[in-house]
Design an enzyme around this catalytic site. Structure first.
Site, PDB file in Angstrom:
ATOM      1  N   HIS A 102       0.901  -0.706   0.201  1.00 16.19           N
ATOM      2  CA  HIS A 102      -0.320  -0.381   0.050  1.00 16.19           C
ATOM      3  C   HIS A 102       0.727   1.354   0.427  1.00 16.19           C
ATOM      4  CE1 HIS A 102      -3.037  -2.585   2.576  1.00 16.19           C
ATOM      5  NE2 HIS A 102      -4.022  -1.935   1.321  1.00 16.19           N
ATOM      6  N   GLN A 127     -18.442  -5.964  -0.552  1.00 21.71           N
ATOM      7  CA  GLN A 127     -17.962  -7.269  -0.267  1.00 21.71           C
ATOM      8  C   GLN A 127     -17.816  -8.663  -0.432  1.00 21.71           C
ATOM      9  OE1 GLN A 127     -14.628  -3.995  -1.508  1.00 21.71           O
ATOM     10  NE2 GLN A 127     -12.950  -5.315  -0.887  1.00 21.71           N
ATOM     11  N   GLY A 146      -2.972  -1.669  -6.894  1.00 26.47           N
ATOM     12  CA  GLY A 146      -1.991  -3.179  -6.979  1.00 26.47           C
ATOM     13  C   GLY A 146      -2.261  -4.123  -7.968  1.00 26.47           C
ATOM     14  N   VAL A 176       3.913  -6.193  -4.649  1.00 25.23           N
ATOM     15  CA  VAL A 176       5.058  -6.124  -3.354  1.00 25.23           C
ATOM     16  C   VAL A 176       5.744  -7.326  -3.442  1.00 25.23           C
ATOM     17  CG1 VAL A 176       6.581  -5.008  -2.638  1.00 25.23           C
ATOM     18  CG2 VAL A 176       5.068  -3.231  -3.739  1.00 25.23           C
ATOM     19  N   SER A 198      -0.275  -8.998   1.252  1.00 25.04           N
ATOM     20  CA  SER A 198      -1.676  -9.122   1.780  1.00 25.04           C
ATOM     21  C   SER A 198      -1.606  -8.261   2.584  1.00 25.04           C
ATOM     22  CB  SER A 198      -1.771 -10.358   1.576  1.00 25.04           C
ATOM     23  OG  SER A 198      -3.024 -10.323   1.633  1.00 25.04           O
ATOM     24  N   SER A 199      -3.363  -7.930   3.397  1.00 26.50           N
ATOM     25  CA  SER A 199      -3.564  -7.668   4.521  1.00 26.50           C
ATOM     26  C   SER A 199      -3.774  -9.037   5.099  1.00 26.50           C
ATOM     27  CB  SER A 199      -4.362  -7.052   4.343  1.00 26.50           C
ATOM     28  OG  SER A 199      -4.583  -5.136   3.796  1.00 26.50           O
ATOM     29  N   ARG A 200      -3.723  -9.809   4.450  1.00 29.16           N
ATOM     30  CA  ARG A 200      -4.402 -11.296   4.799  1.00 29.16           C
ATOM     31  C   ARG A 200      -3.326 -11.759   5.138  1.00 29.16           C
ATOM     32  NH1 ARG A 200     -10.169 -13.088   3.390  1.00 29.16           N
ATOM     33  NH2 ARG A 200     -11.000 -10.986   2.065  1.00 29.16           N
TER      34      ARG A 200
END
Ligand code: PAF
Length: 291
Positions: A47, A71, A158, A187, A196-198
């Site tokens: 991000h 979502q 992204g 990235v 990833s945020s996950r």
């Protein structure tokens, strides 16, 4: 560069963007440009790279942080999604954001889930959209709403969410939205895992297993000189025996249509993959040249 100014309501962000545009104009910028980076927070270096790019190409940079309920099909997934506003604002310190828009669910959807939706058609029902029914309609609805609120000249996304990027670009074209979409490469961590945020949900064993996605993409790229089918077979072979990785899809698509290519395809194509690693769903992709 300093910490961004955080605003929570739609009237406040509209006023803040207008003010920031006017201030940039007063400093002598001819037609000040606003760049927008929509996020759901839990910010990582991927991000931050989007925000830095936004800073390079615009005079005013706006980041949104909103975990969009529309979502998420699975209420459990929505509830577990990390919400870390203070840490996110701290992470943006020095990255070049001027404004952070962090609305509540009530700010965005005061009457509950909106009746009006933006739909992405056929492509939105494939791959991610097949497993996560309604996901992309939720994404496109909130992204279009955010575009109307912020009114950016450019929005930065992204490439890791390749299907989302395809559908957002399609929406901008189809609805003649007056902005351009800028896309930045994925990235990766040093060992190749896509940021990833996950990822923060993975335990140590799952974190190791998750690398299988990157290895599969790498294997597909290495076999590209032998054609599409060989490339897919190489990716599948790389996943064999990977305990804890449950493959959802692996495909090679034409980036112009987001539809699978056949074995005779020549030129660029994107290898896309999604898998469940423990309780966490991960996606990744890589664009490969087939000569
Ligand atoms: O990519 C995301 O984080 C989200 O799908 C987005 C674009 C912020 C919409 O909620």
């Amino acid at each position: 560069m300093s910490q961004p100014h955080v605003v929570h309501t739609i009237p406040d962000i509209r006023a803040a963007v207008l003010r920031a545009r006017a201030e940039a104009g007063a400093k002598g910028v001819g037609s000040p440009r606003v760049a927008f980076v929509p996020t759901m927070g839990a910010l990582h270096d991927g991000h931050i790279a989007l925000v830095r790019r936004a800073r390079e190409i615009a005079d005013v940079v706006v980041v949104s942080i909103f975990v969009n309920p529309l979502q998420f099909g699975d209420p459990n997934d929505l509830e577990k999604y990390p919400r870390t506003l203070d840490a996110d604002v701290a992470a943006l310190d020095g990255a070049g954001a001027d404004l952070v828009f962090a609305p509540s669910g009530e700010d965005m959807y005061p009457s509950g889930p909106p009746a009006t939706r933006v739909t992405g058609g056929d492509v939105s029902m494939r791959f991610e959209g097949k497993t996560r029914r309604g996901h992309f309609d939720g994404v496109l609805t909130v992204v279009s709403k955010l575009f109307y609120i912020v009114q950016p000249d450019v929005a930065v996304f992204g490439q890791k969410d390749a299907q989302q990027v395809f559908l957002v670009k399609q929406m901008v074209r189809d609805l003649d939205m007056p902005l351009t979409i800028e896309v930045l490469d994925t990235v990766r961590e040093k060992d190749g895992l896509a940021m990833s945020s996950r990822n923060r949900r993975l335990d140590a064993r799952e974190r190791t297993a998750a690398l299988a996605l990157f290895r599969a993409l790498d294997a597909a790229a290495s076999a590209a000189d032998r054609g599409i089918d060989a490339s897919l077979a190489a990716a599948q072979a790389a996943l064999m025996g990977e305990n804890g990785v449950e493959l959802d899809y692996l495909a090679i698509i034409d980036p112009a249509t987001f539809r699978p290519v056949d074995d005779g395809h020549r030129g660029a194509a994107t290898v896309i993959i999604a898998a469940q690693v423990g309780a966490t769903r991960l996606i990744d992709n890589e664009t490969v040249y087939f000569g």
